[in-house]
Design a protein around this motif. Structure first.
Motif, short mmCIF file in Angstrom:
data_model
loop_
_atom_site.label_atom_id
_atom_site.label_comp_id
_atom_site.label_asym_id
_atom_site.label_seq_id
_atom_site.Cartn_x
_atom_site.Cartn_y
_atom_site.Cartn_z
N MET A 76 -2.24 -14.77 3.13
CA MET A 76 -1.48 -14.43 1.95
C MET A 76 -2.25 -13.41 1.14
N ASN A 77 -1.73 -12.25 1.06
CA ASN A 77 -2.36 -11.21 0.26
C ASN A 77 -1.45 -10.83 -0.88
N GLY A 78 -2.02 -10.26 -1.94
CA GLY A 78 -1.22 -9.81 -3.06
C GLY A 78 -0.88 -10.93 -4.00
N LYS A 79 -0.01 -10.61 -4.94
CA LYS A 79 0.38 -11.56 -5.98
C LYS A 79 1.33 -12.61 -5.40
N ILE A 80 1.11 -13.85 -5.79
CA ILE A 80 1.97 -14.93 -5.30
C ILE A 80 2.73 -15.55 -6.47
N ASP A 81 3.80 -16.25 -6.15
CA ASP A 81 4.66 -16.86 -7.16
C ASP A 81 4.04 -18.15 -7.66
N ILE A 82 3.67 -18.17 -8.93
CA ILE A 82 3.08 -19.37 -9.53
C ILE A 82 4.04 -20.05 -10.50
N SER A 83 5.27 -19.56 -10.56
CA SER A 83 6.21 -20.04 -11.58
C SER A 83 6.47 -21.55 -11.49
N ASN A 84 6.59 -22.11 -10.30
CA ASN A 84 6.82 -23.55 -10.16
C ASN A 84 5.60 -24.37 -10.53
N TRP A 85 4.45 -23.75 -10.52
CA TRP A 85 3.19 -24.45 -10.78
C TRP A 85 2.78 -24.35 -12.25
N ARG A 86 3.22 -23.34 -12.92
CA ARG A 86 2.76 -23.03 -14.28
C ARG A 86 2.98 -24.19 -15.26
N ASP A 87 4.09 -24.89 -15.17
CA ASP A 87 4.41 -25.95 -16.13
C ASP A 87 3.81 -27.31 -15.80
N LEU A 88 3.10 -27.41 -14.68
CA LEU A 88 2.48 -28.68 -14.32
C LEU A 88 1.26 -28.91 -15.20
N GLN A 89 1.22 -30.06 -15.85
CA GLN A 89 0.13 -30.37 -16.78
C GLN A 89 -1.24 -30.26 -16.12
N LEU A 90 -1.32 -30.62 -14.87
CA LEU A 90 -2.57 -30.57 -14.13
C LEU A 90 -3.21 -29.18 -14.16
N PHE A 91 -2.38 -28.14 -14.21
CA PHE A 91 -2.87 -26.77 -14.16
C PHE A 91 -2.73 -26.04 -15.49
N SER A 92 -2.41 -26.75 -16.56
CA SER A 92 -2.08 -26.11 -17.84
C SER A 92 -3.24 -25.31 -18.46
N GLY A 93 -4.48 -25.65 -18.15
CA GLY A 93 -5.61 -24.95 -18.74
C GLY A 93 -6.04 -23.71 -17.99
N MET A 94 -5.35 -23.37 -16.92
CA MET A 94 -5.75 -22.23 -16.09
C MET A 94 -5.02 -20.97 -16.51
#
Length: 90
Positions: free
Chosen positions: A1-19
């Motif tokens: 996987m190269n380049g920018k990837i879609d993080i939209s489904n992950w963005r709202d997960l509390q586990l990753f909120s500080g990133m």
């Protein structure tokens, strides 16, 4: 996987909120290589009494929770499944 990837489904997960976006993209890239699983409608993730060997993060959709064929609840995007079994493993 190269380049920018879609993080939209992950963005709202509390586990990753500080990133920030760069950190989250790195985590998603690493997890997606081995750990992302897509389920079909009606597919069983794990059964009651079976200790899953993984913790699951629901990115989209909904999972129905049943005990002996009776619906007792559900999980929606952003929720974890199987974390209790991991904590109870010896």
């Amino acid at each position: 996987m190269n380049g920018k990837i879609d993080i939209s489904n992950w963005r709202d997960l509390q586990l990753f909120s500080g990133m920030d976006d760069e950190e989250l993209e790195d985590v998603v890239r690493r997890l997606s290589r081995r750990f992302v699983r897509h389920l079909d409608v009606g597919e069983v993730l794990f059964k009651a009494g079976e200790a899953p060997d993984s913790c699951f993060i629901l990115l989209s959709g909904e999972v129905e929770i049943q005990v002996q064929g009776r619906r007792i609840g559900n999980c929606r995007a952003g929720q974890l499944l199987g974390e209790r079994a991991l904590l109870e493993r010896s």
